[in-house]
Every structure is written in C-alpha cells, then in structure tokens.
Design an enzyme around this catalytic site. Structure first.
Site, PDB file in Angstrom:
ATOM      1  N   TYR A 142      36.892  58.918  74.827  1.00 32.46           N
ATOM      2  CA  TYR A 142      35.994  59.455  73.616  1.00 32.46           C
ATOM      3  C   TYR A 142      34.552  59.947  74.213  1.00 32.46           C
ATOM      4  O   TYR A 142      34.029  61.029  73.722  1.00 32.46           O
ATOM      5  CB  TYR A 142      35.815  58.151  72.623  1.00 32.46           C
ATOM      6  CG  TYR A 142      34.838  58.427  71.622  1.00 32.46           C
ATOM      7  CD1 TYR A 142      35.159  59.354  70.527  1.00 32.46           C
ATOM      8  CD2 TYR A 142      34.015  57.506  71.309  1.00 32.46           C
ATOM      9  CE1 TYR A 142      34.391  59.394  69.354  1.00 32.46           C
ATOM     10  CE2 TYR A 142      32.928  57.691  70.319  1.00 32.46           C
ATOM     11  CZ  TYR A 142      32.950  58.457  69.448  1.00 32.46           C
ATOM     12  OH  TYR A 142      32.298  58.714  68.307  1.00 32.46           O
ATOM     13  N   ILE A 172      28.387  52.615  63.256  1.00 32.15           N
ATOM     14  CA  ILE A 172      27.870  52.598  61.796  1.00 32.15           C
ATOM     15  C   ILE A 172      28.578  51.597  60.831  1.00 32.15           C
ATOM     16  O   ILE A 172      29.672  51.285  61.145  1.00 32.15           O
ATOM     17  CB  ILE A 172      28.188  54.186  61.519  1.00 32.15           C
ATOM     18  CG1 ILE A 172      27.827  55.319  62.131  1.00 32.15           C
ATOM     19  CG2 ILE A 172      28.101  54.392  59.988  1.00 32.15           C
ATOM     20  CD1 ILE A 172      26.247  55.166  62.302  1.00 32.15           C
TER      21      ILE A 172
HETATM   22  N1  SER Z   1      31.478  53.559  66.640  1.00 28.88           N
HETATM   23  C1  SER Z   1      31.857  54.584  67.575  1.00 28.88           C
HETATM   24  C2  SER Z   1      32.869  53.857  68.306  1.00 28.88           C
HETATM   25  O1  SER Z   1      32.954  52.490  68.400  1.00 28.88           O
HETATM   26  C3  SER Z   1      30.688  54.682  68.746  1.00 28.88           C
HETATM   27  O2  SER Z   1      30.382  56.047  68.349  1.00 28.88           O
HETATM   28  O3  SER Z   1      33.867  54.252  68.976  1.00 28.88           O
END
Ligand code: SER
Length: 321
Positions: A142, A172
């Site tokens: 990611y 978030i």
């Molecule tokens: N909230 C995301 C994740 O934990 C981080 O951008 O992958």
C-alpha cells in the site's frame, strides 16, 4: 491552469471516505453534478455508475457519458488488506491510478484529487513531527503504491499540465461507513465495540501512537485542497496533513471518561509491524501555508462526537453495519 469544477466523479464512493464525501460534494455542487462510482452499487448512492478502475475502458465510458471534468480518485486497497493480497493492491492502486491519470490527460480533466497516506513513510523516516520532504521508503505494498501515486501526480502536473492534488491522510476516524482493511482501523472499531459490548480487543500495543483525523476534518481537507488557488501551491500530490496523535491506550482512556465500564485488551497481530513503521506525528506546515489547512477536532472533541453519533445509531437500531 485552474479550470472550473462542474461535473465531479468520485471513485471508491462506497468506501469510508467516499460515502461521506459524495454527500458534502452534492450539497456544494448539486446532486446532479456529483457522480458516485464503485465496483458494486451501494443502496442510496444517488447518481451512480459501476466503475472498475483497473479497466480503463470502464472509466472512459462513464467520463464521456457524464461529461466529467473533475475526479476524486479514492478507490484503493489499504495497508492490511494490501499485505494479505499484494497483487490486488498493485492492480487497484497502481494500474487504477495510472488509468485515471491517463484518462485525465486524454480527456482534459480540469482537476484530480488523489489521496496519499502516512503509509508513504517507512521505518527510516523520522517518526516525530515528520517533515514534508523526508525519506520515503515504505515497507508495505500500500505504502509503495502511495509513493508512486504522489510521484505520478507531480509528474502529470509538470509534464502534461494536469492539475493533480493530494495529501497524506492519517488514520481516518468516522461513524458512518467502516474502513476496509487498514492498520488504523482499531481507532474506529474501538468506538463501535465500546458502544455495543463495552469491551474491545485491540490489534496493536497500548503504547502505539499514530496520527489520526476525524472525518469532518478529512472531508474539509479534500474539498479545501481542491478549491485552493493553484498558483499558491508549490506542492501538489503529497501534502503532509495532521490533526491529532494519541496512543491506543490514550484513546481507550478517553472513551472510558464517557463509558467507565469500558475495558480494552491488547493482542497485537501482523498489523503492529506496519504501525511501528509509520510516524507518530506529522509536520503539516506546508499545507497550512499553501492552502490554509487547519483541523478542528482533537481527541476529546472527536471522542465525544463519535460516541454521541454511535449511541444515537444504537437507539435507532442501525449500528450493525
Ligand atoms: N488508514 C490507512 C491504513 O491504515 C492509512 O492510510 O491503511
């Protein structure tokens, strides 16, 4: 360069951020001017088309049909799910983003938002007050796709004069749609568990500190950055953003102030290693300077609001999402 925002397409509109962003955008630009897209339709999505961002033709068809001039490209596979299925994360995050950028170039899209993440950083990055310009050597699929997205965004700005904008979102926190497969998901799950069962087993250690943000600030960031004066932006697709930082234990303690019986246990799993590779706090001074970023919610304000919203949903019987 800055051209008008008239007809917006949101990819990943059924996700945690997308499902709330479309509501804000529709309020601002009109229901008929905001097209929600995702692989599968979600009930109550309003103006909607099925789009698989890994298939360029599927995006193109919809762009032409709806005369789209602005894109919020939110479709992505998050960190934890990406470690379980790296090939899928590569396909959606790299090929999907490349398809969107190429379509923006070919169809002369006016403005594109492509969010990055704190996952763009890695264990060699300074972890406290992480600077805007720093070491980007993420260790997750990611994260590396997000670094590529930032670099591609900047490349399209400089090489093709396409207006691409983006910021590095922290975890978030929100109460409408659950996040899907991120490392920061514990900071959302803990609230649902506190309301439903008064106990939670957290998948990171209690001393794990990560940067987080409440959804209203996240939505404001996305909209404000897209509406900023392009000529004032020296950065484009990689703005550091910050709102609050706390440990898992501090979050549990804050919840306990409202629900004294709440008990949190800690059983770290594979996501601990991902969390340990990310910053604890972020220096967002360039976002503040270039487009006036300023968050509203801190830990106490966010916790109070989350618990109120979820208690209301529990009373209404709509908590099992
Ligand atoms: N909230 C995301 C994740 O934990 C981080 O951008 O992958």
């Amino acid at each position: 360069m800055a051209k008008e925002i008239k007809k917006i397409m949101v990819t990943g509109a059924a996700g945690q951020i997308g499902s709330e962003l479309i509501l804000i955008l529709r309020e601002k630009y009109g229901d008929e001017n905001v097209l929600a897209t995702d692989v599968i339709r979600k009930d109550g999505a309003g103006l909607f088309e099925s789009v698989d961002v890994t298939k360029k033709g599927s995006i193109e068809e919809v762009i032409k049909k709806h005369n789209i001039d602005t894109i919020y490209h939110l479709a992505a596979i998050l960190s934890a799910k990406g470690e379980e299925n790296p090939a899928l994360a590569w396909d959606v995050n790299i090929n999907g983003t490349y398809n969107i950028l190429e379509i923006a170039r070919e169809y002369k899209i006016n403005r594109i938002f492509i969010p990055s993440s704190i996952a763009a950083f890695g264990p060699e990055t300074p972890r406290d007050n992480t600077p805007q310009e720093t070491i980007l050597r993420p260790k997750t699929m990611y994260g590396l796709t997000k670094v590529a997205g930032e670099l591609l965004g900047d490349y399209y700005v400089k090489k093709f004069d396409i207006d691409v904008r983006g910021c590095r979102f922290p975890g978030i926190i929100s109460h409408k749609t659950l996040p899907g497969g991120g490392t920061t998901d514990y900071a959302v799950e803990i609230f649902f568990a506190a309301i439903k069962n008064k106990k939670y087993t957290c998948f990171v250690r209690e001393d794990t500190v990560l940067p987080m943000m409440y959804m209203p600030d996240c939505l404001k960031a996305a909209v404000d950055l897209m509406e900023a004066d392009f000529s004032q932006l020296k950065h484009h697709a990689d703005f550091n953003l910050s709102a609050m930082s706390f440990s898992a234990k501090e979050l549990a303690e804050e919840i306990k102030k409202h629900i004294p019986e709440f008990v949190c246990e800690y059983k770290p799993d594979f996501r601990q290693k991902i969390a340990d590779s990310w910053p604890k706090s972020i220096d967002d001074s360039f976002a503040r300077k270039e487009w006036g970023w300023k968050p509203q919610y801190d830990l106490a304000g966010m916790t109070k609001d989350m618990l109120q919203a979820l208690s209301k949903r529990q009373k209404e019987g709509t908590l099992n999402c």
